[in-house]
Scaffold this motif. Structure first.
Motif, PDB file in Angstrom:
ATOM      1  N   GLY A 239      31.130  34.159  40.853  1.00  0.00           N
ATOM      2  CA  GLY A 239      31.765  35.359  40.319  1.00  0.00           C
ATOM      3  C   GLY A 239      32.818  35.969  41.228  1.00  0.00           C
ATOM      4  O   GLY A 239      32.920  37.197  41.321  1.00  0.00           O
ATOM      5  N   SER A 241      35.923  36.760  41.064  1.00  0.00           N
ATOM      6  CA  SER A 241      37.118  36.991  40.249  1.00  0.00           C
ATOM      7  C   SER A 241      38.251  37.629  41.052  1.00  0.00           C
ATOM      8  O   SER A 241      39.423  37.322  40.831  1.00  0.00           O
ATOM      9  CB  SER A 241      36.782  37.863  39.030  1.00  0.00           C
ATOM     10  OG  SER A 241      36.239  39.091  39.432  1.00  0.00           O
ATOM     11  N   HIS A 289      29.496  32.481  35.255  1.00  0.00           N
ATOM     12  CA  HIS A 289      30.537  32.502  36.288  1.00  0.00           C
ATOM     13  C   HIS A 289      31.653  31.503  35.976  1.00  0.00           C
ATOM     14  O   HIS A 289      32.839  31.822  36.119  1.00  0.00           O
ATOM     15  CB  HIS A 289      29.939  32.183  37.662  1.00  0.00           C
ATOM     16  CG  HIS A 289      28.900  33.152  38.103  1.00  0.00           C
ATOM     17  ND1 HIS A 289      29.092  34.528  38.072  1.00  0.00           N
ATOM     18  CD2 HIS A 289      27.636  32.961  38.586  1.00  0.00           C
ATOM     19  CE1 HIS A 289      28.007  35.126  38.528  1.00  0.00           C
ATOM     20  NE2 HIS A 289      27.118  34.203  38.838  1.00  0.00           N
ATOM     21  N   LYS A 292      33.798  32.637  32.918  1.00  0.00           N
ATOM     22  CA  LYS A 292      34.717  33.726  33.278  1.00  0.00           C
ATOM     23  C   LYS A 292      35.880  33.206  34.123  1.00  0.00           C
ATOM     24  O   LYS A 292      37.013  33.685  34.002  1.00  0.00           O
ATOM     25  CB  LYS A 292      33.953  34.816  34.035  1.00  0.00           C
ATOM     26  CG  LYS A 292      32.994  35.596  33.146  1.00  0.00           C
ATOM     27  CD  LYS A 292      32.129  36.549  33.966  1.00  0.00           C
ATOM     28  CE  LYS A 292      31.087  37.223  33.086  1.00  0.00           C
ATOM     29  NZ  LYS A 292      30.128  38.016  33.894  1.00  0.00           N
TER      30      LYS A 292
END
Length: 318
Positions: A239, A241, A289, A292
């Motif tokens: 994750g 991002s 994860h 995304k």
């Protein structure tokens, strides 16, 4: 049609009228009872595999096609919710011995010539970057991201693909299998993937990973891109991002090499065999994860290539 459902190329659908037509020709496409459907597919796939193990002198494409069939069988066998029965485990072990024996002989006879195959479609991992380069050259504004899920075996991809499909029903996958480099370890096979060359061309770093970023950059510099148009990032999969934005939102970047190491970490700590691997990969996939990450790249108009550098297999130490 039956074979397409058996091999997972088509998926059965549920229907309120399924029981009424369960004895007709349409039954292969109906989801009547999840567990009985799984057992039926296992039996059918097992029989199909037994009758289709490629010969010692087979062309490489026959083994790549067979690999998907074998991966589907393993994904069904080690279903996270239903432990495999002793009957099916026995069948799988017998098949495994036959496949291993045949494939080992094939490797000794035919593997050495694979690196000279044309790179489109890719046959070995070092062909992937070359296939991407052709796309970059043909389409001037194309942006490509290569996500490498370190250590992901083909049967675990089947499990991960299912998780991705549940989260993003509109995702479409165009799939091919490729051969890793032998020995199938990260320092050999992943470096070859990022270098776009056989391992023979980076002997000084064959046992370490420090040169991998420079090999990736050099490959694309040789293809006509400049330093600012190339990106490399590792340690992804949990994750990150904000970190990924450095690459995805940079308007200059045209090619990005991104390493997800979560599956490799799961593998090195795994004590529950193949079923444990499938379960852990599924749980990680369902965390979202990777989905995304792909979303983030799509939003910035990147076309995503997703691959592994090598797989893994359950074994007993000696």
């Amino acid at each position: 049609i039956n074979s397409l459902f058996l091999e997972g190329l088509l998926s059965p659908v549920s229907s309120g009228s399924a029981n009424k037509i369960s004895m007709s020709w349409a039954s292969v496409g109906l989801q009547i009872d999840v567990e009985s459907d799984r057992l039926r597919r296992l039996e059918g796939l097992g029989e199909r595999i037994r009758n289709s193990v490629p010969a010692v002198d087979a062309k490489h494409q026959e083994w790549l096609d067979f690999a998907f069939r074998w991966a589907e069988f393993l994904a069904l066998l080690y279903n996270a919710e239903n432990p495999p029965s002793q009957e099916f485990l026995g069948m799988a072990n017998d098949l495994q011995k036959e496949v291993d024996e045949r494939f080992s002989r094939w490797v000794l006879e035919r593997y050495a010539g694979l690196h000279n195959q044309p790179p489109v479609p890719p046959v070995m991992v070092h062909h992937i970057a070359r296939a991407m380069a052709r796309e970059v050259n043909e389409i001037p504004d194309r942006k490509l991201a290569l996500i490498v899920v370190d250590g992901l075996a083909l049967d675990q991809w089947i499990v991960l693909r299912e998780a991705l499909s549940k989260q993003r029903p509109k995702f479409a996958f165009r799939e091919n299998a490729v051969f890793a480099w032998i020995p199938t370890v990260t320092s050999v096979s992943r470096q070859s993937l990022f270098a776009g060359k056989p391992p023979l061309y980076f002997p000084s770093s064959i046992q370490a990973m420090s040169k991998e970023p420079s090999l990736w950059f050099q490959f694309w510099l040789d293809k006509g891109l400049n330093q600012a148009q190339i990106a490399y990032m590792k340690g992804l999969g949990n994750g990150e991002s904000e970190r990924l934005k450095e690459v995805s939102e940079n308007p200059k970047v045209r090619v990005a090499g991104l390493i997800v190491d979560k599956v490799d970490k799961i593998m090195h700590g795994m004590e529950l065999g193949t079923q444990g691997m499938h379960n852990q990969v599924l749980q990680w996939g369902l965390q979202g994860h990777l989905a995304k990450m792909i979303d983030q790249l799509h939003e910035q108009k990147f076309r995503v290539w997703l691959t592994s550098d090598h797989g893994n297999i359950e074994a007993e130490g000696i």
